[in-house]
Design an enzyme around this catalytic site. Structure first.
Site, PDB file in Angstrom:
ATOM      1  N   ASP A 265      62.883 -38.010  -4.059  1.00  0.00           N
ATOM      2  CA  ASP A 265      62.982 -36.912  -4.999  1.00  0.00           C
ATOM      3  C   ASP A 265      62.267 -37.339  -6.278  1.00  0.00           C
ATOM      4  O   ASP A 265      62.032 -38.537  -6.510  1.00  0.00           O
ATOM      5  CB  ASP A 265      64.442 -36.550  -5.272  1.00  0.00           C
ATOM      6  CG  ASP A 265      64.616 -35.088  -5.654  1.00  0.00           C
ATOM      7  OD1 ASP A 265      63.628 -34.468  -6.105  1.00  0.00           O
ATOM      8  OD2 ASP A 265      65.724 -34.549  -5.499  1.00  0.00           O
ATOM      9  N   CYS A 266      61.921 -36.371  -7.105  1.00  0.00           N
ATOM     10  CA  CYS A 266      60.992 -36.641  -8.207  1.00  0.00           C
ATOM     11  C   CYS A 266      61.665 -37.446  -9.325  1.00  0.00           C
ATOM     12  O   CYS A 266      62.593 -36.962  -9.981  1.00  0.00           O
ATOM     13  CB  CYS A 266      60.419 -35.340  -8.731  1.00  0.00           C
ATOM     14  SG  CYS A 266      59.506 -34.462  -7.444  1.00  0.00           S
TER      15      CYS A 266
END
Length: 722
Positions: A265-266
């Site tokens: 995930d970012c």
């Protein structure tokens, strides 16, 4: 002669299938050799650059710049014009895998057409690619979670079925090439709170992990052949979910046989250092992720990979191994150079926002909306003299969009949908009536004259400003989450005042992506509809449903509790007291609940297996009757109750479901086949086994509970012993 002919045909078919399989294997080996050859020509710095989402081009190798970060949760998102389908929680309410797969196919069709247009103008930026970070199959374990709207609800089986269908639609059916690449997220044990997601640790019991949090992901990997998996932000058993050897290697790859690539995930790799404080340096954080089984970082922490290799924290061979599945994804998409064999090169621009896709969006909206209460006011009669429509959401398309949305070239507001279906002699009036979250400044409010109409339709609820992701829901003081399920007081106050001494029949249409406290709304109104975030055709769909041109068929994909007090602590990831599987008290509307315009009666459930021992698939049949003069669609649901229910096994588990078209005054015998694996129960150590004792099968229009019986939902049962 007939037998010999059948055997000859069968042998020929088998040989053909072997030939196709061999050809696919040869194709894969050829492409894998090409990927390895490309990697061998890259410098270590180039390899590191290719392992981050914003990957630069390498001209000498024919590799164009590419950004892996693309969104398509319910339509191509953040990339210009595209068909806007209902938010996934609304798709969950359809209980319709075939529909969801068709939507996935439409989304990737538009995505391919848009990709061609992007490439023509050298738009290689974020959201312009073909690797879509969807679907989200996290379990909506707590209704306060702002991102729950992105999921298909609280049940692992329903989520897995619908998520798998979406993956198949997105990726296409070619044996090698991908129409687009889907991604199962956020793996794993991730469902808020949003404000703690970069730092909290979850220690689920082995039973909760394998019974609740992992099954949908396993289905997407093994049944859907999903190309990518996204790791979550939080820690699981002390390891970052985006840097967990247990999750990414032992379970995902070794146990489930996953062959694709894993993306963080970012910012999740930065969290390994700064949020979770597992690593002391960027190099350590990057090395932990790669060694755990991560392939791609959404972020820039992998800038430290060359230095990590230099320091001996990992080897260049490990970097090569991480890069290989990503290069294979690009080759499957046919986007390294021009691949004339890719069947998806020439999707026409006319597919974008086509009429067929708009019709599909309307069908999805029709199937998603849930009728929760109806004291005879619906459907609205065509010769109704006066209709008053109230509420900001009636004209606000943002209340139809949800989050991670695309922008269509066409929206039908709720007001338009209602007006278009009302009789030509009907007077339809509209006023906003109230503000979403604030008290009106003007002491005079002429909107209350609506109480003297024949029918008053009031739109209340949430929108993407009040619930959503960490930084999107700008009106939420809890980073997108909610601390209770009540609607803002401005809305409830207006409903109370409107309901006093009214002449009108009062219909509440609730918008939102998660449960709200319905107790007062239910008391004040004659009918209640939950519309979710239904996408671009939501207004047209609602108009048809309110006026009876179509019948409601949506079902709740999660339990609606009476209030927040009925819930365990938000931060508690134990499933005790959560969802229809373990919740006994405080249920306002049960999982699977929803009314139609007909009267459905279940009866005569019987097993078709003789002397069933649990080794083969369980087959059963049930009689369903529609005792009304209106044709409806029933969502028949099959629940299993195993020995030790509520103690060491769930109270009940959804094991099958089917949408059944029921003509007026009709009866049908419907058959179900339940995979024998679904009868096995997860034990305390996380293993599954078939238990000895008494089993019960309930076929009904909602999950069994005392509240379900109180609401008058029909059901039928059968029992057997193993």
């Amino acid at each position: 002669m007939k037998l010999r002919k059948l055997l000859t045909v069968g042998l020929a078919l088998s040989a053909s299938l072997v030939s196709v399989g061999q050809a696919n294997s040869d194709k894969y080996q050829k492409m894998e050799a090409k990927a390895k050859a490309l990697i061998a020509q890259m410098t270590l710095q180039e390899k590191a650059d290719q392992l981050m989402n914003g990957a630069p081009g390498i001209d000498r190798l024919g590799i164009k710049p590419y950004n892996w970060w693309n969104e398509a949760l319910h339509g191509v998102a953040r990339n210009g014009v595209a068909t806007a389908f209902p938010e996934p929680i609304g798709l969950g309410a359809t209980f319709d895998p075939a529909l969801v797969q068709t939507i996935g196919d439409a989304v990737s069709t538009e995505g391919r057409a848009k990709f061609v247009a992007n490439q023509k103008i050298q738009n290689y930026g974020q959201y312009a690619g073909l690797t879509y970070w969807a679907p989200n199959v996290n379990i909506f374990r707590d209704p306060r979670w702002g991102r729950g709207m992105e999921t298909y609800g609280e049940d692992p089986f329903l989520s897995g079925c619908l998520g798998t269908a979406y993956v198949k639609g997105i990726q296409g059916n070619d044996p090698f090439y991908l129409k687009a690449a889907a991604c199962a997220k956020h793996y794993a044990v991730h469902s808020g709170p949003e404000r703690l997601r970069h730092e909290f640790n979850v220690n689920p019991s082995a039973r909760d992990l394998y019974e609740t949090y992992l099954p949908a992901f396993q289905m997407l990997v093994q049944d859907g052949k999903v190309e990518a998996v996204m790791g979550a932000y939080n820690r699981v058993y002390g390891e970052s979910a985006s840097g967990s050897h247990l999750l990414l290697t032992e379970i995902l790859r070794d146990k489930w046989g996953f062959k694709g690539h894993v993306v963080s995930d970012c910012g999740a790799i930065s969290d390994i250092r700064w949020g979770h404080k597992i690593a002391k340096t960027d190099e350590e954080a990057a090395a932990i992720a790669i060694k755990s089984g991560l392939n791609l970082e959404c972020g820039s922490m992998f800038h430290a990979l060359p230095e990590a290799v230099k320091k001996g924290l990992l080897t260049e061979a490990e970097v090569d191994a991480a890069l290989l599945p990503m290069m294979m994804t690009k080759l499957k998409l046919g986007i390294i150079g021009f691949d004339p064999e890719c069947p998806y090169n020439d999707v026409p621009q006319s597919e974008i926002c086509s009429k067929a896709h708009a019709d599909l969006a309307k069908k999805a909206a029709l199937e998603s909306m849930v009728l929760l209460k109806n004291d005879g006011v619906l459907p609205i009669e065509q010769d109704t003299k006066t209709i008053y429509v109230l509420g900001p959401s009636a004209t606000d398309v943002f209340s139809m969009m949800g989050n991670y949305y695309g922008v269509s070239n066409h929206y039908t507001s709720y007001l338009q949908g209602i007006t278009s279906k009302a009789g030509l002699g009907t007077s339809v009036n509209y006023k906003q009536g109230f503000l979403i979250s604030n008290e009106p400044a003007n002491p005079h409010n002429w909107s209350y004259e609506g109480k003297w109409s024949d029918v008053c339709i009031v739109f209340v609820g949430n929108n993407g400003n009040t619930e959503g992701e960490e930084g999107d829901a700008i009106s939420s003081p809890l980073n997108g989450d909610r601390d209770n399920l009540l609607l803002p007081e401005s809305q409830l106050k207006f409903l109370r005042e409107l309901s006093k001494d009214r002449r009108c029949k009062l219909v509440a249409v609730v918008t939102g992506g998660s449960p709200v406290d319905m107790m007062e709304i239910n008391k004040l109104c004659d009918a209640v509809v939950y519309a979710w975030y239904p996408g671009q055709e939501g207004g047209e769909a609602l108009g048809e449903l309110l006026f009876g041109e179509a019948s409601f068929s949506g079902r709740l994909p999660m339990t609606f509790p009476t209030n927040t007090e009925a819930l365990p602590a938000f931060e508690d990831y134990s499933m005790d007291g959560r969802t229809y599987k373990y919740m006994t008290d405080g249920i306002m509307y049960p999982f699977g609940y929803g009314l139609t315009y007909g009267k459905i009666v279940y009866s005569e459930a019987k097993m078709l297996n003789k002397k069933y021992k649990g080794k083969e698939n369980l087959k059963l049949q049930v009689t369903i009757a529609n005792e009304s003069d209106k044709a409806v669609t029933e969502v028949a649901q099959v629940y299993l109750t195993a020995p030790m229910a509520g103690k060491t096994t769930p109270l009940q588990s959804l094991v099958a479901f089917e949408r059944v078209e029921m003509p007026a005054n009709s009866s049908k015998v419907v058959e179900f086949e339940i995979d024998a694996e679904r009868l096995k129960m997860v034990q305390h150590d996380g293993t599954s086994r078939l238990m000895k004792g008494d089993y019960k099968i309930t076929v009904a229009g909602a999950a069994p509970s005392a509240r379900t019986t109180e609401l008058g939902v029909s059901s039928t049962e059968l029992t057997f012993k193993l």
